[in-house]
Design a protein around this motif. Structure first.
Motif, PDB file in Angstrom:
ATOM      1  N   ILE A 132     -62.705  83.692  49.384  1.00 22.28           N
ATOM      2  CA  ILE A 132     -62.126  84.459  50.484  1.00 22.28           C
ATOM      3  C   ILE A 132     -61.732  83.515  51.617  1.00 22.28           C
ATOM      4  CG2 ILE A 132     -64.194  84.991  51.845  1.00 22.28           C
ATOM      5  CD1 ILE A 132     -63.117  87.990  51.524  1.00 22.28           C
ATOM      6  N   ARG A 133     -60.627  83.832  52.306  1.00 19.26           N
ATOM      7  CA  ARG A 133     -60.089  82.956  53.339  1.00 19.26           C
ATOM      8  C   ARG A 133     -59.556  83.769  54.515  1.00 19.26           C
ATOM      9  NH1 ARG A 133     -62.090  79.975  50.150  1.00 19.26           N
ATOM     10  NH2 ARG A 133     -61.234  78.090  49.158  1.00 19.26           N
ATOM     11  N   ILE A 134     -59.555  83.143  55.694  1.00 16.12           N
ATOM     12  CA  ILE A 134     -58.787  83.649  56.828  1.00 16.12           C
ATOM     13  C   ILE A 134     -57.565  82.765  57.031  1.00 16.12           C
ATOM     14  CG2 ILE A 134     -58.779  83.934  59.352  1.00 16.12           C
ATOM     15  CD1 ILE A 134     -61.591  85.023  59.164  1.00 16.12           C
ATOM     16  N   ARG A 135     -57.769  81.480  56.984  1.00 20.79           N
ATOM     17  CA  ARG A 135     -56.666  80.511  57.053  1.00 20.79           C
ATOM     18  C   ARG A 135     -56.587  79.791  55.709  1.00 20.79           C
ATOM     19  NH1 ARG A 135     -59.261  80.914  61.752  1.00 20.79           N
ATOM     20  NH2 ARG A 135     -58.052  81.104  63.691  1.00 20.79           N
ATOM     21  N   LEU A 136     -55.376  79.709  55.177  1.00 16.90           N
ATOM     22  CA  LEU A 136     -55.174  79.063  53.886  1.00 16.90           C
ATOM     23  C   LEU A 136     -54.898  77.576  54.066  1.00 16.90           C
ATOM     24  CD1 LEU A 136     -52.843  81.649  52.085  1.00 16.90           C
ATOM     25  CD2 LEU A 136     -55.320  81.377  51.816  1.00 16.90           C
ATOM     26  N   ALA A 137     -55.430  76.772  53.168  1.00 19.29           N
ATOM     27  CA  ALA A 137     -55.077  75.358  53.119  1.00 19.29           C
ATOM     28  C   ALA A 137     -53.641  75.232  52.616  1.00 19.29           C
ATOM     29  CB  ALA A 137     -56.030  74.612  52.188  1.00 19.29           C
ATOM     30  N   ASP A 138     -53.014  74.112  52.893  1.00 19.36           N
ATOM     31  CA  ASP A 138     -51.631  73.915  52.479  1.00 19.36           C
ATOM     32  C   ASP A 138     -51.465  74.103  50.975  1.00 19.36           C
ATOM     33  OD1 ASP A 138     -50.959  73.392  55.089  1.00 19.36           O
ATOM     34  OD2 ASP A 138     -50.985  71.208  54.866  1.00 19.36           O
ATOM     35  N   THR A 139     -52.455  73.697  50.211  1.00 19.82           N
ATOM     36  CA  THR A 139     -52.372  73.809  48.754  1.00 19.82           C
ATOM     37  C   THR A 139     -52.518  75.251  48.271  1.00 19.82           C
ATOM     38  OG1 THR A 139     -54.748  73.341  48.621  1.00 19.82           O
ATOM     39  CG2 THR A 139     -53.229  71.472  48.379  1.00 19.82           C
ATOM     40  N   GLU A 140     -53.008  76.137  49.149  1.00 19.02           N
ATOM     41  CA  GLU A 140     -53.224  77.530  48.768  1.00 19.02           C
ATOM     42  C   GLU A 140     -52.069  78.448  49.161  1.00 19.02           C
ATOM     43  OE1 GLU A 140     -58.074  77.798  49.217  1.00 19.02           O
ATOM     44  OE2 GLU A 140     -56.842  77.845  51.031  1.00 19.02           O
ATOM     45  N   VAL A 141     -51.230  77.978  50.073  1.00 20.20           N
ATOM     46  CA  VAL A 141     -50.156  78.824  50.593  1.00 20.20           C
ATOM     47  C   VAL A 141     -49.209  79.261  49.486  1.00 20.20           C
ATOM     48  CG1 VAL A 141     -48.138  78.850  52.119  1.00 20.20           C
ATOM     49  CG2 VAL A 141     -50.293  77.881  52.927  1.00 20.20           C
ATOM     50  N   GLN A 142     -48.970  78.396  48.522  1.00 21.67           N
ATOM     51  CA  GLN A 142     -48.032  78.736  47.453  1.00 21.67           C
ATOM     52  C   GLN A 142     -48.521  79.891  46.581  1.00 21.67           C
ATOM     53  OE1 GLN A 142     -47.602  75.211  45.107  1.00 21.67           O
ATOM     54  NE2 GLN A 142     -49.764  75.090  44.535  1.00 21.67           N
ATOM     55  N   GLN A 143     -49.811  80.209  46.645  1.00 22.16           N
ATOM     56  CA  GLN A 143     -50.346  81.333  45.875  1.00 22.16           C
ATOM     57  C   GLN A 143     -50.266  82.652  46.628  1.00 22.16           C
ATOM     58  OE1 GLN A 143     -54.251  79.373  45.232  1.00 22.16           O
ATOM     59  NE2 GLN A 143     -53.867  79.658  43.046  1.00 22.16           N
ATOM     60  N   LEU A 144     -49.861  82.614  47.896  1.00 21.85           N
ATOM     61  CA  LEU A 144     -49.802  83.825  48.714  1.00 21.85           C
ATOM     62  C   LEU A 144     -48.689  84.740  48.216  1.00 21.85           C
ATOM     63  CD1 LEU A 144     -51.093  85.148  51.224  1.00 21.85           C
ATOM     64  CD2 LEU A 144     -49.297  84.074  52.592  1.00 21.85           C
ATOM     65  N   ALA A 145     -48.999  86.009  48.076  1.00 24.54           N
ATOM     66  CA  ALA A 145     -48.047  86.977  47.548  1.00 24.54           C
ATOM     67  C   ALA A 145     -46.813  87.095  48.434  1.00 24.54           C
ATOM     68  CB  ALA A 145     -48.716  88.341  47.422  1.00 24.54           C
ATOM     69  N   ILE A 146     -45.658  87.147  47.791  1.00 26.19           N
ATOM     70  CA  ILE A 146     -44.424  87.501  48.485  1.00 26.19           C
ATOM     71  C   ILE A 146     -44.500  88.979  48.825  1.00 26.19           C
ATOM     72  CG2 ILE A 146     -41.932  87.806  48.142  1.00 26.19           C
ATOM     73  CD1 ILE A 146     -42.061  85.335  46.312  1.00 26.19           C
ATOM     74  N   GLY A 147     -43.935  89.371  49.964  1.00 25.80           N
ATOM     75  CA  GLY A 147     -44.016  90.772  50.337  1.00 25.80           C
ATOM     76  C   GLY A 147     -42.826  91.238  51.133  1.00 25.80           C
ATOM     77  N   TYR A 148     -42.687  92.572  51.210  1.00 26.15           N
ATOM     78  CA  TYR A 148     -41.529  93.195  51.828  1.00 26.15           C
ATOM     79  C   TYR A 148     -41.950  94.193  52.899  1.00 26.15           C
ATOM     80  CZ  TYR A 148     -39.055  91.202  47.836  1.00 26.15           C
ATOM     81  OH  TYR A 148     -38.539  90.325  46.911  1.00 26.15           O
ATOM     82  N   HIS A 149     -41.205  94.171  53.988  1.00 29.10           N
ATOM     83  CA  HIS A 149     -41.489  95.068  55.111  1.00 29.10           C
ATOM     84  C   HIS A 149     -40.500  96.216  55.129  1.00 29.10           C
ATOM     85  CE1 HIS A 149     -40.759  96.200  59.444  1.00 29.10           C
ATOM     86  NE2 HIS A 149     -42.035  96.479  59.294  1.00 29.10           N
ATOM     87  N   SER A 150     -41.042  97.437  55.121  1.00 31.00           N
ATOM     88  CA  SER A 150     -40.228  98.636  55.187  1.00 31.00           C
ATOM     89  C   SER A 150     -39.165  98.599  54.095  1.00 31.00           C
ATOM     90  CB  SER A 150     -39.636  98.758  56.594  1.00 31.00           C
ATOM     91  OG  SER A 150     -39.013 100.001  56.777  1.00 31.00           O
TER      92      SER A 150
END
Length: 389
Positions: free
Chosen positions: A241-259
């Protein structure tokens, strides 16, 4: 998002009747039907969910009587094949609040704080404004959203969030929080006016959750993220679990859409502590959280304890919404979470030894209702499995 998360209240839910031709034939022949595998049924619910307008993909985690199920459906990016996976990192929005509540329940059990503590005990400087006619804002008021504190600080963030579905909302939020840190938060806290006696009226407040994180830092002498990660790693096995992602973890962050914006949007901006809406986790991590909740150890039991009862059906614990009177679910615990590009729900339903986590990578004004209907469908399937009508 911290500002848009909604109270889960009993309501008339959509009813799903899924009857296959094979099952009908078996019923007509008078033979007992063989129930589908629950994993297959979860997959079907996920497939139905992403048929809703604007929804691209979903992930669902379920723990039922000790058995785990995880299903992913759809394409993370519109027009580009690629479903979410167990490695996909999601922003869980205001579900983060239940984690803060869990930590505070532990602090209460350890005797480090009491629910009746005046929150000014943990603040530097004078805050004569954090009271109403001599009645101070207490810790229990933060945890139950009855403090009278505003939803967000700075106040102008609330104005932006009033037009949540506007395409300009994510960039405006990013601008507001780009350089907004803890000193700015405390400066703004001095300007807050408590409009009524604390402890009576529900008014959702992410400000209160951020203050909860500050209080935890004061009593444990550790920064909130390391405190959170340490506790959940030791008690729930949630090491990722994370609040701030390391640079190596950012690429795993889900793409998402607003409205209804077809262009992927940016992540939720970082709040001063992040306790109210910045936690990030994979679905397997959230399944561990479901297991932890269902085990109902002392900390969980305390976090589920009613702090304020608003009516016969709705109460609140340590940031947990507690719903009673639901014929099918019984008494259950739930929370909604959302950021400008993701929404999710968590349900803890002791009646069936059932935990459900649902998340999508789209955040709009109908997303929550679609997920609620999906969760209800899952509960119906479990109820049928348990022999209920």
């Amino acid at each position: 998002m911290p500002a848009t998360s909604m109270v889960v209240r009993p309501r008339q839910w959509l009813t799903y009747l899924v009857v296959s031709a094979a099952l009908l034939a078996a019923g007509c022949a008078g033979k007992p039907a063989t129930p589908k595998d629950l994993g297959t049924e979860i997959d079907e619910v996920a497939a139905t969910l992403i048929e809703q307008p604007l929804l691209h993909s979903t992930s669902i985690g379920v723990v039922y009587r000790g058995k785990e199920y995880i299903r992913h459906r759809g394409d993370m990016q519109a027009g580009k094949p690629g479903a979410p996976t167990d490695a996909t990192v999601y922003e869980i929005g205001s579900l983060s609040k239940t984690l803060a509540g869990t930590l505070m329940a532990n602090a209460v059990l350890e005797g480090r704080v009491t629910l009746d503590d005046d929150i000014r005990m943990y603040l530097q400087g004078a805050y004569p404004n954090l009271q109403y006619k001599g009645e101070p804002v207490r810790l229990r008021h933060l945890l139950s959203h009855t403090s009278g504190l505003p939803n967000m600080l700075p106040e102008r963030a609330n104005t932006v969030l009033d037009e949540f579905t506007d395409h300009g909302t994510p960039p405006e939020l990013n601008a507001i929080y780009a350089h907004y840190g803890k000193p700015d938060f405390f400066n703004d806290l001095h300007t807050v006016e408590i409009p009524r006696a604390p402890g009576k009226v529900y008014a959702y407040s992410s400000t209160g959750t951020e203050l909860t994180a500050h209080i935890l830092e004061q009593v444990y002498k550790r920064d909130y993220e390391s405190l959170l990660r340490g506790f959940l790693s030791e008690t729930a096995g949630m090491s990722g679990i994370r609040i701030r992602l390391a640079d190596t973890e950012v690429q795993q962050l889900a793409i998402g859409y607003h409205s209804d914006n077809p262009i992927p949007t940016t992540p939720m901006p970082q709040l001063p502590w992040g306790a109210s809406g910045n936690v990030k986790a994979t679905v397997p991590e959230m399944v561990k959280y479901l297991r932890f909740q269902l085990a109902n150890g002392p900390v969980v039991t305390e976090s589920h304890r009613t702090l304020v009862k608003f009516d016969s059906d709705f109460s609140i614990g340590y940031f947990w919404n507690i719903v009673s009177g639901d014929r099918q679910k019984g008494r259950y615990y739930a929370h909604h979470g959302g950021v400008p590009r993701s929404q999710c729900y968590i349900y803890i339903i002791p009646k069936y030894d059932l935990g459900i986590f649902i998340i999508t990578n789209q955040s709009g004004d109908r997303t929550a209702n679609a997920m609620e209907a999906a969760a209800d469908s899952l509960v119906e399937k479990v109820a049928a499995r348990d022999g209920e009508q």
